[in-house]
Design a protein around this motif. Structure first.
Motif, PDB file in Angstrom:
ATOM      1  N   LYS A 256     -12.184   2.570  -3.023  1.00  8.29           N
ATOM      2  CA  LYS A 256     -11.308   3.644  -2.544  1.00  8.29           C
ATOM      3  C   LYS A 256     -11.514   3.810  -1.040  1.00  8.29           C
ATOM      4  O   LYS A 256     -12.633   3.990  -0.568  1.00  8.29           O
TER       5      LYS A 256
ATOM      6  N   VAL B 217       2.594   5.973   5.492  1.00  9.13           N
ATOM      7  CA  VAL B 217       1.428   6.730   5.017  1.00  9.13           C
ATOM      8  C   VAL B 217       0.459   6.863   6.177  1.00  9.13           C
ATOM      9  O   VAL B 217       0.068   5.865   6.793  1.00  9.13           O
TER      10      VAL B 217
ATOM     11  N   TYR C 154      -0.226   3.814  -2.689  1.00  6.47           N
ATOM     12  CA  TYR C 154      -0.746   5.105  -2.251  1.00  6.47           C
ATOM     13  C   TYR C 154       0.194   6.249  -2.622  1.00  6.47           C
ATOM     14  O   TYR C 154      -0.222   7.399  -2.710  1.00  6.47           O
TER      15      TYR C 154
ATOM     16  N   MET D 278      -2.264  11.736   3.931  1.00  2.00           N
ATOM     17  CA  MET D 278      -3.486  11.749   3.132  1.00  2.00           C
ATOM     18  C   MET D 278      -4.679  12.043   4.047  1.00  2.00           C
ATOM     19  O   MET D 278      -4.537  12.027   5.277  1.00  2.00           O
TER      20      MET D 278
ATOM     21  N   GLU E  22     -10.270   7.639  -9.743  1.00  2.00           N
ATOM     22  CA  GLU E  22     -10.398   7.327  -8.320  1.00  2.00           C
ATOM     23  C   GLU E  22     -11.713   7.755  -7.657  1.00  2.00           C
ATOM     24  O   GLU E  22     -12.244   7.015  -6.820  1.00  2.00           O
TER      25      GLU E  22
ATOM     26  N   GLN F  81      -4.137   2.621  -8.463  1.00  2.00           N
ATOM     27  CA  GLN F  81      -3.263   1.917  -7.533  1.00  2.00           C
ATOM     28  C   GLN F  81      -3.163   0.432  -7.868  1.00  2.00           C
ATOM     29  O   GLN F  81      -2.109  -0.191  -7.671  1.00  2.00           O
TER      30      GLN F  81
ATOM     31  N   ARG G 205       0.825  -1.216   0.000  1.00  2.00           N
ATOM     32  CA  ARG G 205       0.000   0.000   0.000  1.00  2.00           C
ATOM     33  C   ARG G 205       0.854   1.259   0.000  1.00  2.00           C
ATOM     34  O   ARG G 205       0.439   2.289  -0.541  1.00  2.00           O
TER      35      ARG G 205
ATOM     36  N   LEU H 273      -7.590  -0.756  -2.869  1.00  2.00           N
ATOM     37  CA  LEU H 273      -6.892  -0.007  -3.900  1.00  2.00           C
ATOM     38  C   LEU H 273      -7.883   0.574  -4.899  1.00  2.00           C
ATOM     39  O   LEU H 273      -8.974   0.041  -5.109  1.00  2.00           O
TER      40      LEU H 273
ATOM     41  N   ILE I 110      -3.248   8.464   7.245  1.00  2.00           N
ATOM     42  CA  ILE I 110      -4.507   8.992   6.712  1.00  2.00           C
ATOM     43  C   ILE I 110      -5.226   9.692   7.863  1.00  2.00           C
ATOM     44  O   ILE I 110      -5.683   9.045   8.811  1.00  2.00           O
TER      45      ILE I 110
END
Length: 944
Positions: free
Chosen positions: A555, A46, A32, A90, A549, A563, A28, A559, A48
């Motif tokens: 999403k 990453v 991502y 993100m 996306e 992605q 990921r 993925l 979020i």
């Protein structure tokens, strides 16, 4: 394994961020981290984030650990500004808040709002936001502001910098400034005295430097996003205003934008467009100069190569294929407040353009379908290059700006560079009124010779634009990594030094998106280049733009199409090279779930993709390979589908009986336990699961009757699945359909279809032979029953119609409908509609969207009800045939925001797919039914 300092930070942030939003696995992180540029960096971590408090805490924790952070919105940026090899931040969907202010004169937006959604909110007020980038259906407000993105109609006057009202920011130290809040400003002035004083001093020095001030004024009369918005230092005196405007175009290197309020601009209702063709680019550019003071909203320039790239588009005149090699064209749009003004403006423009020699003209049209076709020409140029590029190459789109008065010479010089470096496929188009040109070419980065060619070409381009013509190296796409080494070339030592000082002032530890805008490496633009190896014919043309996306139901769960393609490319690369077997095994293992199992394969991504890629086709192909061992079983299922159907009905009857006997609570507990014991192989049960359908074939009594006839095929789902045990309406869909057709005066041809199927259940699993077997069998029967297309055919679920239409040869003479199209095109003539006062929910299925039925479905619903609610941000329910049973988390993810959008007092929703309605009911908490139930409720027979 992550480096230790990233592991420590991940452990620290886990104290306030759930583990599901802390991404540490390689698969990921790779997926991502991708954006639309031609660079590839893989973040170490990453995160979020859900709200501003989390942003503050993460920034502080990262600063303490001396780890860089990069803020990411939609990742449609083209210059490498949304990538990181450290921490990528993100946002969840909680950042999509908006507020209309002063009756639409202003709009306050969260950073996660998609640009097109902002305009949708403003449409009732006749307003829009100023920026209008080509990616507006995908890109988010934070990215629009952080890149100072503009677009076709925006120009210089309506970009984010010019239309900014106020902004809320988080700075490098975690401090917050809200320029709409006087208390926040007062507190900031006390806590950040030195920063504001330094800004004030820099502004005074800049204004007193006549040479630098003159350069700034010259550069910003053009479109310019190269470097920081140092025009703020001469445009404003208050350091707070300077600070706010410096954030526009800063690409996340100076702070995080928590929200922004725009002053909106007028969106005129009346518009018309024309394309005028001139014998050469000099004449074309002269016409641009003449149009500068005319009443136009957009003037788009296209060179001969760009026109050639779209010459085969449907509906275009044949003369485009025979234009001379030097021809240039202008796509011109004018807008007005009323029809009379529009007519006058068109006449004025035609008179003005008559002074210039023209080879051809597509006259002004105010018909929406016609001017949309003209704009499709312009918008199709970039994808057209991507569609024909060689596998392994990438598509590069650069954007520069020249003084308009020198545009013709500059275009000629630019075309000369294409020839010098053998970019024979390169095309030029752009926003002519601003001298803003985009040029698109394909590039192979797999060999050093190709990298060297690109480097030499870009050196010459930068010299041409920045030095020879004193233009802008970046007009609207942002500096990123791509132009960072050339800022000093454009701005000189003084201008570049000023930008360096600003970066140091706002980010003294250089931890905010390092390497972007300010980069000491003169070769940064040719490092970390993206490899696009051949992976599969279906997806090799993907340019990883991310336009797909927003419509993907997975999403946020696994993925997106972009992605999936990125990950699959890496799997194929590692397979071919055998570079890292352990990493390959990890990717393959993760991709089984993240890529294959959780893909709804709806095809919505293809509608958004510039080159028409349906990632679902790739996934079905991979499922085909994976399911080869079940070939014998799938053939038996296809051959014995009638028995499967009967077994399904028996199972549903047993489940319904058990539910009535045990109650919902006990039934849920028992089935939940069984599902866990089966390792989630037993389908998920909910109280909204259907009971056995009451299905009774209906044989026409009199073929010689003068009544209109219709062939009605209940789908296998409708024949098997009735209403939920607790549903208010207990009639099956077949019963309701019979009632509606009879009410409309039709003779119904509907013999026993048990065992027949459109093939969708097999196709979605990659069992293509069995899918075609079932589809062909059904189409043969429908052809016979409809007397070779003499009678319309109604199939009561939209996915089935979509599946049947894929066999274009067999359906060429047939009129096949699903409920929405049949109601609008056929039933409407035979029924009287009376709007109900009920508030209803409406779900437009992905198959309906793909068949272009969205508007028609809304129209039918509004014929039946005064109050129709279509929930936002739900393009597909994610039930995906039977995945709602086997992979329920996909359905849950896709409908995460549904329940909160159901208005108080609303008790029913409508759609046109039986399986979708199960998941919709479960996650909305209200009954969803076929739209034919609504039609039945809102109509009476028309008197003859």
């Amino acid at each position: 394994m992550l480096p230790e300092h990233y592991q420590l930070l991940a452990k620290q942030v886990a104290e306030f961020i759930p583990a599901s939003r802390i991404i540490t696995d390689y698969t990921r992180r790779l997926a991502y981290g991708v954006d639309a540029s031609f660079y590839r960096l893989v973040p170490q971590l990453v995160l979020i984030l859900d709200d501003e408090t989390e942003v503050v805490r993460v920034i502080k924790a990262a600063a303490h650990a001396k780890l860089p952070v990069t803020f990411r919105a939609a990742g449609t940026s083209l210059s490498g500004q949304a990538q990181s090899d450290s921490i990528l931040i993100m946002l969840t969907n909680n950042w999509r808040n908006h507020e209309i202010v002063d009756l639409g004169l202003k709009i306050k937006l969260g950073p996660g709002v998609i640009g097109a959604d902002a305009n949708k909110y403003l449409l009732p007020y006749g307003r829009k936001i100023g920026p209008d980038p080509a990616s507006i259906n995908t890109c988010k407000i934070a990215g629009i502001a952080a890149n100072n993105a503009s677009g076709m109609c925006c120009g210089v006057a309506q970009n984010s910098y010019q239309t900014l009202d106020n902004i809320r920011l988080v700075l490098h130290d975690g401090s917050i400034l809200d320029t709409a809040d006087q208390a926040s400003i007062s507190a900031f002035k006390k806590s950040h005295v030195q920063l504001l004083e330094r800004l004030h001093i820099l502004a005074i020095k800049t204004r007193s430097d006549e040479k630098l001030s003159a350069l700034i004024k010259h550069k910003y009369r053009l479109k310019n996003t190269t470097g920081y918005a140092i025009n703020s230092l001469i445009d404003f005196e208050d350091p707070i205003d300077i600070l706010a405007h410096l954030m526009i175009g800063s690409e996340g290197t100076l702070g995080f934008i928590s929200s922004i309020t725009y002053n909106t601009v007028i969106e005129h209702k009346y518009r018309a467009s024309s394309i005028v063709f001139f014998p050469d680019m000099r004449t074309t550019c002269s016409a641009v100069s003449a149009l500068a003071d005319a009443n136009v909203s957009a003037v788009e320039l296209m060179d001969r190569r760009s026109l050639a790239s779209v010459s085969d588009m449907k509906g275009l005149p044949e003369f485009i294929k025979t234009l001379g090699k030097d021809v240039g064209a202008l796509l011109i749009e004018t807008r007005a407040a009323n029809q009379q003004l529009l007519t006058e403006q068109i006449a004025d423009l035609e008179n003005l353009l008559s002074d210039f020699k023209q080879t051809n003209v597509i006259k002004f049209t105010d018909v929406a379908s016609e001017y949309s076709q003209l704009w499709a020409i312009r918008k199709g140029t970039f994808p057209a290059v991507g569609a024909v590029r060689e596998t392994g190459t990438t598509v590069i789109i650069e954007d520069v700006a020249f003084p308009v008065e020198q545009l013709a010479d500059a275009v000629a010089k630019l075309q000369g560079l294409f020839e010098k470096y053998h970019y024979d496929e390169a095309i030029i188009f752009g926003h002519a009124l601003d001298g803003n040109l985009h040029f698109v070419f394909t590039q192979d980065f797999s060999t050093q010779a190709e990298v060297d060619r690109y480097q030499s070409f870009m050196d010459d381009v930068c010299q041409l634009v920045a030095v020879d013509y004193q233009g802008s190296l970046k007009a609207e796409h942002g500096t990123g990594r791509n132009m960072a080494p050339f800022i000093e070339l454009e701005w000189g030592k003084e201008g570049f030094s000023l930008m360096q000082q600003l970066k140091a002032l706002f980010d003294p530890s250089f931890l905010l998106n390092p390497g972007v805008i300010i980069n000491d490496d003169p070769l940064a633009h040719i490092k970390n280049l993206k490899n696009l190896p051949a992976a599969h014919d279906i997806v090799d043309k993907c340019i990883e733009c991310g336009f797909c996306e927003p419509v993907c139901p997975s999403k946020g769960l696994s993925l997106t199409p972009r992605q999936r393609i990125t990950t699959y490319r890496e799997i194929r690369r590692l397979t071919a090279s055998n570079d890292n077997p352990q990493q390959l095994r990890e990717l393959e293992k993760d991709f089984n779930y993240l890529g294959v199992d959780t893909c709804a394969a709806t095809g919505l991504c293809a509608d958004r993709c510039p080159v028409g890629i349906n990632t679902g086709d790739l996934i079905r192909d991979l499922r085909n390979v994976r399911n080869t061992k079940y070939q014998g079983l799938s053939q038996k299922l296809a051959n014995n589908f009638a028995s499967i159907e009967k077994m399904t009905r028996v199972s549903l009857a047993i489940a319904g009986f058990s539910q009535r006997l045990l109650g919902n609570s006990v039934m849920g507990g028992l089935t939940g336990t069984v599902r866990k014991l089966s390792a989630n192989n037993i389908p998920l049960w909910s109280k909204y699961l259907p009971n056995k359908a009451r299905y009774q074939p209906k044989v026409i009594s009199n073929y010689s009757s003068v009544k209109p006839k219709v062939v009605y095929i209940p789908s296998c789902a409708s024949r098997s699945m009735g209403q939920a045990v607790d549903a208010t309406e207990q009639r099956s869909l077949t019963e309701v359909t019979y009632a509606v057709l009879a009410k409309a005066g039709f003779d119904i041809i509907s013999p026993d279809f048990t065992g027949e199927c459109c093939g969708m259940p097999f196709n979605s699993k990659g069992m293509f032979d069995e899918a075609e077997q079932k589809r062909s069998s059904l189409l043969t029967k429908l052809t016979e029953l409809s007397e070779n297309g003499q009678h319309p055919i109604l199939i009561d679920t939209s996915p089935c119609k979509s599946m049947l239409l894929e066999n274009t040869a067999a359906t060429a003479n047939l009129s096949i409908y699903e409920p929405v199209g049949f109601t609008a095109d056929v039933l409407a003539e035979h029924l009287v509609f009376e709007q109900l006062n009920d508030t209803i929910m409406l779900h437009v299925t992905c198959s309906s969207r793909r068949m272009g039925l969205t508007d028609k479905m809304e129209q039918v619903a509004k014929l039946c009800s005064h109050n129709v609610v279509i929930p936002e941000h739900i393009q597909c329910c994610g039930f995906a045939g039977d995945k709602g049973f086997t992979t329920p988390e996909l359905n849950e993810n896709a409908l995460a925001t549904l329940k909160e959008q159901v208005p108080s007092g609303c008790s029913v929703g409508y759609s046109n797919s039986r399986t979708c309605e199960i998941g919709l009911s479960h996650h909305a908490g209200i009954d969803y039914q076929s739209i034919l139930y609504l039609v039945d409720k809102a109509t009476t027979s028309k008197e003859v």
